[in-house]
Design an enzyme around this catalytic site. Structure first.
Site, PDB file in Angstrom:
ATOM      1  CB  ALA A  66      -0.891  -0.010   1.235  1.00  8.40           C
ATOM      2  N   GLY A 111       0.540  -4.965   0.858  1.00  6.24           N
ATOM      3  CA  GLY A 111      -0.622  -5.050  -0.042  1.00  6.24           C
ATOM      4  C   GLY A 111      -0.316  -5.789  -1.333  1.00  6.24           C
ATOM      5  CD  GLU A 114      -2.627  -7.309   2.844  1.00  5.79           C
ATOM      6  OE1 GLU A 114      -2.195  -6.204   2.482  1.00  5.79           O
ATOM      7  OE2 GLU A 114      -3.390  -7.448   3.815  1.00  5.79           O
ATOM      8  CD  GLU A 134       1.319  -5.413   5.841  1.00  5.48           C
ATOM      9  OE1 GLU A 134       2.095  -6.339   6.202  1.00  5.48           O
ATOM     10  OE2 GLU A 134       0.619  -5.499   4.824  1.00  5.48           O
TER      11      GLU A 134
END
Ligand code: COA
Length: 260
Positions: A66, A111, A114, A134
């Protein structure tokens, strides 16, 4: 409407979706997530799309996570919205009834890992690096990484990756079942096309029902999943595709699913 952050190309029924922010290692900001939503929604409605290959632009990253600059500005309400929005889009990808393969061509962190896990299968180049870093940012995954990773590699391995935030090289990712196969970088595109073609020669309705049986069934109690399977099996028996497939076997010829 044109895409700002994605490149799309349909090559013989395989839609290549390339996240195109190479200067930021294809980091996922809100705009990219919105465009992924649109691209997969349109792909699901487009009969010319038989399967999807998802990758990142450049030779360094699939997606490096992200967008940390955007994360840095989030308060709790916006953070929850951001996570729920990403989860919604990634769930849409996972629930596609046509096969989606991630072509992981470098960093797949946070992300990015993911997103790769939301795809049905993953083919990685030998220089790919996976991870959920993270915790190093004082965060936890927000796009269902804490849910998909243990389902893919088991709880103990997932916790080690999630809690240490360490990088997982491609060969280790393959050993633990996080990726389906690892190939040399120059072979990545061909390997993804070969994998998709090996699926697309089969009955498209059956392939779609198989995806549904696994994707929904995994989150059900075993007996409920079996009932779902039996129902989808029955649905197959209600269509032309199963008649063609079984007749072709009995007549010792190749099935022609596309004529149905
Ligand atoms: N969000 C926003 N920008 C990112 C990013 C991310 N997740 N990952 C990389 N970038 C940007 C960098 O800020 C840099 O931009 P700049 O040139 O404007 O400074 C550019 O992409 C190149 O990255 P850089 O860090 O210089 O490359 P590197 O080869 O030294 O390191 C990584 C590569 C992947 C190890 C490093 O970029 C990194 O750790 N990224 C963050 C990974 C992460 O924590 N992801 C989870 C987020 S929840």
């Amino acid at each position: 409407m044109a895409y700002e952050h994605l490149k799309l190309a349909n090559e013989e029924g395989i839609l290549w979706i390339t996240i195109n922010r190479p200067d930021k290692l294809n980091a996922l900001n809100g705009a990219v997530i919105g465009e992924l939503d649109r691209a997969f929604t349109e792909a699901a409605e487009d009969d010319a799309v038989l399967g999807v290959a998802l990758t990142g632009a450049g030779d360094r990253a699939f997606v490096a996570g992200a967008d940390i600059a955007e994360l840095n500005t989030l308060g709790p309400e916006a953070a929850r919205e951001f996570a729920l929005r990403g989860q919604e889009v990634f769930n849409r990808i996972e629930r596609m009834t046509r096969p989606v393969v991630a072509a992981v061509n470098g960093y797949a962190l946070g992300g990015g890992c993911e997103l790769a896990m939301a795809c049905h299968m993953r083919v990685a180049s030998s220089n790919a690096v996976f991870g959920q870093p993270e915790v190093k940012l004082g965060l936890i995954p927000g796009f269902a990484g804490s849910q998909r990773l243990p389902r893919l590699v088991g709880k103990g391995r997932a916790l080690e990756i999630l809690l240490s935030g360490r990088n997982v090289p491609a060969d280790e990712a393959e050993r633990m079942g996080l990726v389906n196969r690892v190939v040399e970088p120059v072979e990545l595109t061909g390997a993804v096309v070969d994998l998709l073609k090996s699926i697309l020669r089969n009955g498209p309705v059956a392939v779609g029902h198989c995806l549904e049986a696994v994707n929904y069934g995994l989150d059900m109690a075993f007996d409920d999943g079996c009932l779902l399977e039996a129902t989808l099996f029955a649905l197959c028996a209600s269509g032309e595709e199963m008649k063609e497939g079984t007749a072709a076997f009995l007549e010792k010829r190749k099935p022609d699913f596309r004529r149905n």
